[in-house]
Enzyme design. Sequence first.
Site, mmCIF file in Angstrom:
data_model
loop_
_atom_site.group_PDB
_atom_site.id
_atom_site.type_symbol
_atom_site.label_atom_id
_atom_site.label_comp_id
_atom_site.label_asym_id
_atom_site.label_seq_id
_atom_site.Cartn_x
_atom_site.Cartn_y
_atom_site.Cartn_z
ATOM 1 N N THR A 205 -2.737 -6.205 -3.257
ATOM 2 C CA THR A 205 -3.671 -7.112 -2.587
ATOM 3 C C THR A 205 -2.939 -8.307 -1.988
ATOM 4 O OG1 THR A 205 -5.429 -6.488 -4.133
ATOM 5 C CG2 THR A 205 -5.758 -8.501 -2.867
ATOM 6 N N LEU B 238 -3.491 -11.889 -8.192
ATOM 7 C CA LEU B 238 -4.015 -10.845 -7.328
ATOM 8 C C LEU B 238 -3.298 -9.551 -7.683
ATOM 9 C CD1 LEU B 238 -4.064 -12.620 -3.826
ATOM 10 C CD2 LEU B 238 -6.001 -12.248 -5.372
ATOM 11 N N ASP B 239 -3.990 -8.421 -7.542
ATOM 12 C CA ASP B 239 -3.362 -7.130 -7.797
ATOM 13 C C ASP B 239 -2.146 -6.958 -6.888
ATOM 14 O OD1 ASP B 239 -5.531 -6.686 -9.459
ATOM 15 O OD2 ASP B 239 -6.616 -5.482 -7.981
ATOM 16 N N LYS B 240 -1.205 -6.156 -7.328
ATOM 17 C CA LYS B 240 0.041 -5.948 -6.578
ATOM 18 C C LYS B 240 -0.204 -5.558 -5.122
ATOM 19 C CE LYS B 240 4.492 -3.524 -6.848
ATOM 20 N NZ LYS B 240 5.363 -2.670 -7.691
ATOM 21 N N ARG C 108 -12.148 -3.390 -6.484
ATOM 22 C CA ARG C 108 -11.764 -1.994 -6.296
ATOM 23 C C ARG C 108 -12.602 -1.068 -7.174
ATOM 24 N NH1 ARG C 108 -5.483 -2.665 -7.407
ATOM 25 N NH2 ARG C 108 -5.394 -0.454 -6.825
#
Length: 312
Positions: A145, A141-143, A246
């Site tokens: 998120t 997961l993105d930082k 996003r």
Amino acid sequence: MNLELHAEVNADSEGSRLDRFLKDYLGDEISRASIQHWIDSGWVKDGSGKILLKSSYKVSSGENFHISVPPKPPLNLTPVKMDIEVLKETPQYLIIRKPAGIASHSGPGDRSATLVNGLLYKFKELSSIGGESRPGIVHRLDKPTEGIMIVAKNDQAHAKLSELFRRRNITKKYLAWVQGTLPEGEGTIDRPIGRHPIERLKMTVTTKGRASVTHYRILKTAVSKNGRKFSLIEADLETGRTHQIRVHFQSLRCPVVGDLLYSRNAALFENYGLLLLSYWLEFKDPFTGEEVQIVLDPPERFENFESNLENF
């Protein structure tokens, strides 16, 4: 003991380069550079036992490949005490809740503690085939998120879970507050995503990118006293590209609330962080056949934003 992997080419992969096929087969968290290193090192053989030394080799439907990867040296990563909520644990894998603001694994120029550091502190056994800096990480997961992630305890689990992702046999759903209103109550965003040509930390919609598909439905809408419109959406990913949700919603001029990378007015919502949550995970356990479903309630910051959005 060497890690032994097998891969069979299906019709969809006919004519692909060997390195590209193996990367797609084994999952996004194994880098193409790692696979090319395996090939250069003579660890990849065809069905007859012949060593394949060219990453550019064109694969054919029905071909089989055997990969024998020697064990990696001990990881040189510092365990860091971290509060990681475990949602489910089996002998093969963990399902955890990743906090917002923590990277899944280390990246260029980022020396802060990552989820990997916390996992190494809390758990003795993690898979290693994702790379030395990514023990256990099957997907990420993105930082900024928050939400559900699967972590592999061993290399066999890593390979089987990666196969589920590759075959799209894992359902992942997200909740997000986005700015603006979408054209329909539900829909599909089918726009290719690739690296931004100038701002290298960003991804962007581009004809040179990889196919990227996001399905969504609107759960509720709201309008602030200043006329700003917001939508709470559920997103279901058909593909899993970097920053996919996003980028896709920003391309519709509906950026995720609090997105410092893709929204011009994200600072207005800095108290809430990125309002994107990986809240739903569903799959069949490849070891037991059990149907696994994990669903998270929205965190308090989502509720606080909804309570205060009329003021924006």
